[in-house]
Design an enzyme around this catalytic site. Sequence first.
Site, PDB file in Angstrom:
ATOM      1  N   HIS A   1      -3.876  55.080  -1.295  1.00 51.45           N
ATOM      2  CA  HIS A   1      -4.774  55.889  -0.469  1.00 51.45           C
ATOM      3  C   HIS A   1      -4.579  57.389  -0.620  1.00 51.45           C
ATOM      4  O   HIS A   1      -5.512  58.152  -0.429  1.00 51.45           O
ATOM      5  CB  HIS A   1      -4.784  55.360   0.965  1.00 51.45           C
ATOM      6  CG  HIS A   1      -5.603  54.109   0.950  1.00 51.45           C
ATOM      7  ND1 HIS A   1      -5.040  52.889   0.649  1.00 51.45           N
ATOM      8  CD2 HIS A   1      -6.930  53.930   1.015  1.00 51.45           C
ATOM      9  CE1 HIS A   1      -6.013  51.993   0.592  1.00 51.45           C
ATOM     10  NE2 HIS A   1      -7.166  52.601   0.812  1.00 51.45           N
TER      11      HIS A   1
ATOM     12  N   GLU B   1     -13.997  41.359  -2.549  1.00 54.90           N
ATOM     13  CA  GLU B   1     -12.761  41.971  -3.063  1.00 54.90           C
ATOM     14  C   GLU B   1     -11.612  40.969  -3.123  1.00 54.90           C
ATOM     15  O   GLU B   1     -10.477  41.335  -3.376  1.00 54.90           O
ATOM     16  CB  GLU B   1     -12.390  43.212  -2.251  1.00 54.90           C
ATOM     17  CG  GLU B   1     -12.417  43.041  -0.753  1.00 54.90           C
ATOM     18  CD  GLU B   1     -12.115  44.341   0.009  1.00 54.90           C
ATOM     19  OE1 GLU B   1     -11.709  45.318  -0.597  1.00 54.90           O
ATOM     20  OE2 GLU B   1     -12.290  44.326   1.233  1.00 54.90           O
TER      21      GLU B   1
ATOM     22  N   ASP C   1      -9.307  46.252  -4.598  1.00 50.87           N
ATOM     23  CA  ASP C   1      -8.567  45.062  -4.175  1.00 50.87           C
ATOM     24  C   ASP C   1      -8.811  43.881  -5.105  1.00 50.87           C
ATOM     25  O   ASP C   1      -7.900  43.102  -5.373  1.00 50.87           O
ATOM     26  CB  ASP C   1      -8.945  44.690  -2.736  1.00 50.87           C
ATOM     27  CG  ASP C   1      -8.152  45.510  -1.739  1.00 50.87           C
ATOM     28  OD1 ASP C   1      -6.920  45.604  -1.901  1.00 50.87           O
ATOM     29  OD2 ASP C   1      -8.758  46.078  -0.819  1.00 50.87           O
TER      30      ASP C   1
ATOM     31  N   CYS D   1     -18.159  49.466  -5.188  1.00 53.10           N
ATOM     32  CA  CYS D   1     -17.648  50.650  -4.492  1.00 53.10           C
ATOM     33  C   CYS D   1     -16.182  50.950  -4.801  1.00 53.10           C
ATOM     34  O   CYS D   1     -15.596  51.834  -4.183  1.00 53.10           O
ATOM     35  CB  CYS D   1     -17.853  50.513  -2.987  1.00 53.10           C
ATOM     36  SG  CYS D   1     -16.950  49.145  -2.268  1.00 53.10           S
TER      37      CYS D   1
HETATM   38  C1  PEP Z   1     -11.852  48.265  -2.686  1.00 53.99           C
HETATM   39  O1  PEP Z   1     -10.957  47.481  -2.351  1.00 53.99           O
HETATM   40  O2  PEP Z   1     -12.333  48.317  -3.828  1.00 53.99           O
HETATM   41  C2  PEP Z   1     -12.401  49.241  -1.729  1.00 53.99           C
HETATM   42  C3  PEP Z   1     -13.434  49.975  -2.041  1.00 53.99           C
HETATM   43  O3  PEP Z   1     -11.801  49.376  -0.519  1.00 53.99           O
HETATM   44  P1  PEP Z   1     -10.390  50.094  -0.256  1.00 53.99           P
HETATM   45  O4  PEP Z   1     -10.055  50.920  -1.462  1.00 53.99           O
HETATM   46  O5  PEP Z   1     -10.573  50.922   0.960  1.00 53.99           O
HETATM   47  O6  PEP Z   1      -9.466  48.939  -0.053  1.00 53.99           O
HETATM   48 MG    MG Z   2     -10.448  47.077  -0.323  1.00 54.56          MG
END
Ligand code: PEP
Ligand code: MG
Length: 585
Positions: A191, A433, A457, A504
Amino acid sequence: MQTKRGIPVSPGVAIGRAVVVDAEDRPVPRRVVAPSQVEAEIARLEDALSSSIAELKKLQSETESRIGVELARIFTFHLGMLQDKHLTDQFRTMIREQRVTAEHAVFMTMRAEARKLRQVEGRLFQERVKDVWDLERRILGHLIGRATEALANLPHEAIVVAHDLTPSQTAGLDKDKVKALATDAGGRTSHTAILAHALGIPAIVGLEDLTSRVDSGDTLVVDAGRGVVIVEPDAGQLMQYREELAQQQQQQVTLAELADEPAVTTDGVEVKLLANIEFPYEVSTALAHGADGIGLYRTEFLYLASDLEPTEDQHYDAYVEALYALDGRPLVLRTLDLGADKMSNGMQYPGERNPFLGCRSIRLCLQNLPLFKTQLRAVLRASVEGDMRVMFPLISSVMELRQARMILSDVMEDLAEEGVPFREDIPVGMMVEVPSAALQIRSFLPEVDFLSIGTNDLIQYTVAVDRGNERIANLYSPAHPAVIQLIRDVVRAANRAKVEVSLCGEMGGEPEFIMLLLGIGLRAFSLTPPAVPAVKRVVRSVSINQCQRIARRVGSLESDREIHNYLREELRRIVPGAVGGRSIE
Ligand code: PEP
Ligand code: MG
């Protein structure tokens, strides 16, 4: 001059002075301060000592009245140590004579005390060792806590160097002053990486022991194109990087000119480019970069940025702020994706042996209905203020999706009874995911209005590689044939059933993957805002025919290395100048 190699996670070059943040739970390396800074370090130490004493006195009196005098004695010992000048003078002397940081002086002195105690026989002395460690953590907590606060209010432009940054530390950074981030820990989609990307600042993670090689005030070059940090560069390197910086600024101007151009391929196929955000204030940046709306709003950052659980009204205010800023454009709001790497300071959940496979995300919400319902009430109340859609994360079975939808219906009923307006036909989608959802996608399609493929994920669960672990970052690859196969199957099934599908994950922001993803049928992406112009340039330079040929060829390749190198070559050939970032050697 030293060079350290890491994992580049947000592109660009930066030159600046380092601000180093230590971690409470790790050894504090020796760091020297300038002679003029020595008294400031002493003042920081005194501040931390008096805060620790005040905290201990409070704990002592609370424990005395709630549990009893006997247990409160433990704090008497801690207080006694802190008030012992023989000990605290050792901190002061070390700072003055060796010109080290207050953190290092406390760490070294307390470790020496613990060693002395460990050499004495007897259970009592062994227990005392733990007390010394405990006290050390307390003083360091104050020193490092202040350093973290300082990140939100930096006196000058800086490159932040840390072992790792918590989401709240990253969220609190003084965005106008931080020019780059460099951390020892982390992976491509940790993150810190995502937030750095969202802020549009260069970042390199996984630098292993950078914090022990840098002192605050050192000059650094962060070259996130090549994935290297140069500590105290020589004059020649500085000149070379100043030129690169000028070129980078020029390129940003060229890409910014694309913001108002449509994302249409050379053969006239429209592609939707949405943006990922963590906070409502990012909507304006997303629109300025040319995004058509928000395809992923990571609402858990409302929790992560604070120690307190947000109220329904705080949720509502944030959502309405985003909707107003979007002025009729879509907002895909993802419900809370807390847990695993996204934990807030204030939320206490029992430790789990395997948090990424544990009670996180939708599972955590389904086990904490008041938490979930508070958010859903705010989502529904805000839904009448714009084009809001709601999406559930980490769905791994049809039953889980049904349960989440059922809670949403319950909340709708409550609001209807209270006479609160909301959009009854709010579109409901899910993230794909988890491999089980991707493999069973046909069963989900009749029950959702849209899908969004979360590759961050999906990759970690398909290849069994922790997305935040720098030691195995070379195994975490969006180009893994199994990952591509899952994406292809999901897109095909969704297109056939005429259910909207987008992607995404961070993969969508890497230009080399765009032609492949268009070739397998994707027509919508949600990207970190600064990636929108570069992806738009690729979309505007290719035809769907070309992309389909590339997708067919990728289907015949068997390793991520071959696929990645092939995609980079094709991109270099078709859109010269678009290739950046890493290559797999
Ligand atoms: C993902 O897992 O690809 C996603 C977009 O969500 P995050 O990165 O917040 O887990
Ligand atoms: Mg995710």
